[in-house]
Design a protein around this motif. Structure first.
Motif, mmCIF file in Angstrom:
data_model
loop_
_atom_site.group_PDB
_atom_site.id
_atom_site.type_symbol
_atom_site.label_atom_id
_atom_site.label_comp_id
_atom_site.label_asym_id
_atom_site.label_seq_id
_atom_site.Cartn_x
_atom_site.Cartn_y
_atom_site.Cartn_z
ATOM 1 N N ALA A 234 28.667 25.231 57.351
ATOM 2 C CA ALA A 234 28.146 25.865 56.135
ATOM 3 C C ALA A 234 29.287 26.172 55.169
ATOM 4 O O ALA A 234 29.143 26.020 53.945
ATOM 5 C CB ALA A 234 27.374 27.138 56.491
ATOM 6 N N LYS B 164 26.373 27.589 63.143
ATOM 7 C CA LYS B 164 26.925 26.560 62.243
ATOM 8 C C LYS B 164 27.562 27.175 61.006
ATOM 9 O O LYS B 164 27.388 26.688 59.884
ATOM 10 C CB LYS B 164 25.859 25.529 61.872
ATOM 11 C CG LYS B 164 25.304 24.859 63.123
ATOM 12 C CD LYS B 164 24.335 23.748 62.848
ATOM 13 C CE LYS B 164 23.652 23.327 64.135
ATOM 14 N NZ LYS B 164 22.229 23.633 64.197
ATOM 15 N N ARG C 149 24.528 31.607 53.165
ATOM 16 C CA ARG C 149 23.327 30.774 53.015
ATOM 17 C C ARG C 149 23.681 29.495 52.287
ATOM 18 O O ARG C 149 24.374 29.510 51.280
ATOM 19 C CB ARG C 149 22.273 31.510 52.181
ATOM 20 C CG ARG C 149 21.554 32.575 52.941
ATOM 21 C CD ARG C 149 20.029 32.521 52.715
ATOM 22 N NE ARG C 149 19.412 33.600 53.484
ATOM 23 C CZ ARG C 149 19.452 34.877 53.102
ATOM 24 N NH1 ARG C 149 20.015 35.218 51.954
ATOM 25 N NH2 ARG C 149 18.896 35.805 53.850
ATOM 26 N N ARG D 54 21.365 22.145 55.162
ATOM 27 C CA ARG D 54 21.346 22.488 56.582
ATOM 28 C C ARG D 54 20.754 21.339 57.411
ATOM 29 O O ARG D 54 21.250 21.017 58.495
ATOM 30 C CB ARG D 54 20.520 23.778 56.767
ATOM 31 C CG ARG D 54 20.889 24.578 57.981
ATOM 32 C CD ARG D 54 20.417 26.018 57.862
ATOM 33 N NE ARG D 54 21.373 26.853 57.140
ATOM 34 C CZ ARG D 54 22.492 27.349 57.684
ATOM 35 N NH1 ARG D 54 22.793 27.095 58.946
ATOM 36 N NH2 ARG D 54 23.313 28.085 56.981
ATOM 37 N N ARG D 55 19.704 20.728 56.855
ATOM 38 C CA ARG D 55 19.095 19.600 57.581
ATOM 39 C C ARG D 55 20.061 18.420 57.676
ATOM 40 O O ARG D 55 20.134 17.748 58.694
ATOM 41 C CB ARG D 55 17.792 19.163 56.887
ATOM 42 C CG ARG D 55 16.571 19.967 57.335
ATOM 43 C CD ARG D 55 15.277 19.309 56.894
ATOM 44 N NE ARG D 55 15.171 19.200 55.438
ATOM 45 C CZ ARG D 55 14.720 20.166 54.627
ATOM 46 N NH1 ARG D 55 14.308 21.313 55.138
ATOM 47 N NH2 ARG D 55 14.658 19.984 53.331
ATOM 48 N N ASP E 180 18.380 24.687 52.363
ATOM 49 C CA ASP E 180 17.762 24.117 53.564
ATOM 50 C C ASP E 180 18.040 22.625 53.693
ATOM 51 O O ASP E 180 18.253 22.118 54.800
ATOM 52 C CB ASP E 180 16.238 24.339 53.526
ATOM 53 C CG ASP E 180 15.890 25.774 53.876
ATOM 54 O OD1 ASP E 180 16.792 26.498 54.350
ATOM 55 O OD2 ASP E 180 14.732 26.164 53.665
ATOM 56 N N ASP F 85 22.497 19.227 60.385
ATOM 57 C CA ASP F 85 21.841 19.078 61.688
ATOM 58 C C ASP F 85 21.682 17.610 62.057
ATOM 59 O O ASP F 85 21.882 17.225 63.215
ATOM 60 C CB ASP F 85 20.465 19.759 61.672
ATOM 61 C CG ASP F 85 20.581 21.277 61.702
ATOM 62 O OD1 ASP F 85 21.689 21.780 61.992
ATOM 63 O OD2 ASP F 85 19.576 21.958 61.426
#
Lengths: 354, 354
Positions: free
Chosen positions: A54, A50, A3, A9-10, A6, A13
């Protein structure tokens, strides 16, 4: 498997979508067939888990990297997803696979395209292969371009290029060995098959992204070496767990027909471990029949388990992960990096089908 | 096609051999099959005419580039040879060719290798394709790496990467269009086939290397644009002359069976030019038979010539070269650059089989 926040992660992306959107737009300007290639190429790099980006970010953070002053982080992370996508497209081409995650991959899409244009089987095969070769080339180049042009200090970029250089060559060596080891009557020894797993998967999927993140966070050479060694072992254990899933995993876990590796007569370390036992003649007979259908696959699963190979593979995973944890504890790694490696090792253990 | 001083040629050869020697050595450290891949990959980039590196150097010199202060020149020049070699390996894979210059290419060598290891036809096909995919990947990456790490100022490196980025995508678009245009009953129009020649060949073989040399010599943007436009046209004319050679050239000139393009039913602009004439029904019948043997090939050659397509192709080459020369004269190019373009145009004219 791991993990990350977020917000991170954005950012990944966004970096990925920037690269892929650019590729689609530039392709579209080159005519209709190039546009189709751009769309299929971008699709091949979309929708994955991904994991590799990560790992870049997690390693960076675990070494206390300063995100606010490392604007190149997201591009480097995205580059590892593009590298993975390029390898997958070329791997599918080599394996003759026309689907990925249940939908046509680049090769499948362009085979259909050839047929829609009035092509015969030979045309479909040629166009599918052409598109897969070219899509993989574009993805590998885009990965390289992102790193070559990332806003990072020159020494870091040079070090990243050394990693990328190794990732290309080591993965190619692993891919080629994987094909060669499927040829001929002799089953390769377990040590060779483990080396192939390391070269084909562990290096570019674990060792290199972890190293890239550490490097961007200015980890010392010693720290990076310890991280890379542990990452490589975790990667090998990951692949061994993957082999167990492809052999014994449920449909839900494998995401495909159970026992697909048995149906494809894949030579994994699991098979060579069975060959080292007295049970091998029975296992070999069952494996020879496995491509014929589900009942034969269940027989082969039973014989493999009875030989003790399944158990030995699990032990091998555990031992490999123990060694990785040991390296993490030995070295002068920051606490967060030790935790990261422990988390990854635990996630690999979780994947072992029981 | 173009002469550069022997000393420059040696520098290019040295830069190339440095890259390929390094690749061989690093591959050898990864095991026996990787070593074989390294050898085959290096061989694929050896022994060519090195037209593209020569264009980089010739353009650089024609813009008054200062060799003593541009140590990166040879690496950039060598990169264009590696790019070409990578494209050729992947092109051969797509076309299913197992030989190049009369000896097994990467795919051919690894097909033999599979058989020597006890593999059947399917194994040979798979291993040959795997090796060709991977060798091309390594060559394209090495081309990119040489430019990414060449000792040139950062703005020049960024500009070179834009060129390389275009070279990858435009060539991929041309390669894909080339395959797609061979599918189905309809012959594409001449304009589409010319565009494919530009994308597949002219850009990376002429336009981009000339631009790279000019860029390293600090040519102005206007000068580069004029050079690129003229280079693109010379590249298209080169490809048209190549089509004439593949259709009408002697064995000595073509370096293969005469009329090989007719035997392979290749859809070149020469064919679409014939389709625009009233003679087309006769030409089409003769072309349909051409794959059957030398007599049918001579028939097809006769019908193509009778249709006027051969003459029109020669006129098209002359007109394209005239336009390239006009651009050279119009622009504010240095005298030596005008001479270089004129020399290239003359060399293309020389290649037209008469």
């Amino acid at each position: 498997m791991i993990r990350i926040p977020d917000a991170a992660r954005r950012e990944i992306d966004d970096a990925l979508e920037l690269a892929l959107g650019r590729l689609r737009a530039r392709s579209a300007a080159l005519g209709e067939s190039a546009a189709a290639l751009g769309v299929a190429t971008a699709a091949a790099a979309t929708g994955g888990k991904k994991l590799r980006p990560a790992l870049v970010v997690a390693a960076f953070e675990s070494f206390g990297g300063d995100i606010a002053h490392t604007p190149g982080l997201w591009r480097v992370a995205a580059a590892f997803e593009l590298l993975h996508a390029g390898f997958v497209v070329h791997d599918d081409l080599i394996d003759g696979d026309v689907e990925r995650r249940g939908v046509p991959n680049v090769m499948g899409a362009f085979r259909e395209r050839a047929r829609a244009r009035g092509g015969d089987d030979a045309d479909a095969t040629t166009l599918g292969a052409a598109a897969a070769v070219l899509a993989g080339d574009l993805l590998l180049f885009e990965a390289t371009r992102l790193i070559a042009t990332a806003p990072v200090p020159a020494p870091q970029r040079a070090a990243l290029f050394v990693l990328l250089d190794d990732a290309l060559l080591v993965s190619a060596a692993g891919e080629l060995a994987d094909v060669e080891q499927s040829i001929g009557d002799d089953l390769p020894p377990t040590s060779s098959l483990l080396r192939t797993a390391r070269d084909k998967t562990a290096f570019y999927s674990f060792q290199a992204p972890l190293a890239a993140g550490a490097l961007l966070a200015n980890a010392s050479e010693d720290q990076r070496a310890a991280l890379e060694a542990a990452g490589s072992e975790i990667g090998i254990a990951f692949q061994l767990a993957d082999d167990l899933i492809g052999t014994f995993g449920s449909r839900a876990q494998a995401g495909r027909e159970p026992g697909a590796d048995l149906r494809a007569s894949k030579r994994t370390p699991l098979i060579s471990l069975a060959a080292e036992t007295e049970w091998w003649p029975q296992v070999a007979s069952a494996l020879a029949l496995a491509p014929t259908g589900p009942i034969a696959i269940r027989d082969a699963q039973r014989e493999l388990a009875a030989s003790g190979a399944r158990e030995r593979a699990v032990e091998l995973i555990e031992a490999t992960l123990r060694s990785a944890r040991g390296r993490a504890a030995d070295a002068s790694l920051p606490r967060d990096a030790v935790v990261l490696l422990a988390t990854l090792a635990a996630a690999v253990e979780e994947r072992i089908p029981r």
